[in-house]
Design a protein around this motif. Structure first.
Motif: not given
Lengths: 115, 113
Positions: B101-111, B21-27, B5-10
């Motif tokens: 590999s298992t991927f998160g859905d990503g965080t879309t960053l706008t600077v 940017l954050n990434c969490s995993f269950t295992d 899981t990646q939070i935030p999405a944007a």
């Protein structure tokens, strides 16, 4: 080094047509993977291979077939394309877990549209 | 089954800001964790790779950390620039399941400049 190369980069198909996507890597990697990426669905594994002559199903294998006749090539086939297979397809490769870092390398993607 | 899981999405930030940017995993039985950058319509570019035995990796303005026990990784971007605008994905590779590999859905960053 070319790394991971995918062909073609773009393709438009009609429903029911067949096609093959080619992935080639020049890094002598054992593992190769095919993913599809769809908006809101993230990257999903279709099929993968842990070495020449081997293939296995991933998360979303239905409607696709694969072959790994040569170590450097991994082919993804669509026998009868459906609109649901409209997506961007990514190939990736990696050395064996335990060799080097196990880093995953991606191709630039193949955008497929099925009408 | 590993879930990432990646939070935030944007995320939208002004230029020059430091961000995480954050990434969490269950295992927690992972082999490595890899951060990627994806520009619109492009492929995935590897940014940083952290082995399971490592705590962090740095490359330029980027620093990635890994805490296996809590199932978390962070990607720190210092002094953000408009050119950093992209989607950032994390991927967790497991020892099991043929090293998939298992991927998160990503965080879309706008600077913003």
């Amino acid at each position: 080094n070319a790394g991971v190369t995918q062909t073609p980069k773009f393709r438009v198909l009609k429903t029911g047509q067949s096609m093959t996507l080619l992935c080639a890597q020049d890094m002598n990697h054992e593992y190769m993977y095919w993913y599809r990426q769809d908006p809101g669905m993230g990257l999903r594994l279709i099929h993968y291979s842990v070495g020449e002559g081997t293939t296995a199903k991933g998360e979303v294998p239905d409607g696709y077939n694969v072959s790994r006749l040569k170590k450097q090539n991994f082919l993804l086939g669509l026998e009868s394309a459906a609109p649901s297979q409209t997506s961007v397809y990514f190939c990736a490769s990696s050395p064996l877990a335990g060799e080097n870092t196990g880093e995953l390398f991606f191709g630039e993607g193949s955008r497929l549209t099925v009408l | 089954k590993q879930e990432v899981t990646q939070i935030p999405a944007a995320l939208s930030v002004p230029e020059g800001e430091n961000l995480v940017l954050n990434c969490s995993f269950t295992d927690s039985a992972i082999y490595n964790l890899q951060w990627f950058r994806q520009d619109p319509g492009k492929g995935l570019t590897s940014l940083l790779l952290i082995q399971s035995s490592q705590r962090e990796q740095t490359s330029g303005r980027l620093n990635a950390s890994l805490d296996k026990s809590s199932g978390r990784s962070t990607l720190y971007i210092a002094a953000s620039q408009p050119g950093d605008s992209a989607t950032y994905l994390c991927a967790v590779r497991s020892w099991a399941n043929a090293g998939k590999s298992t991927f998160g859905d990503g965080t879309t960053l706008t600077v913003k400049p």
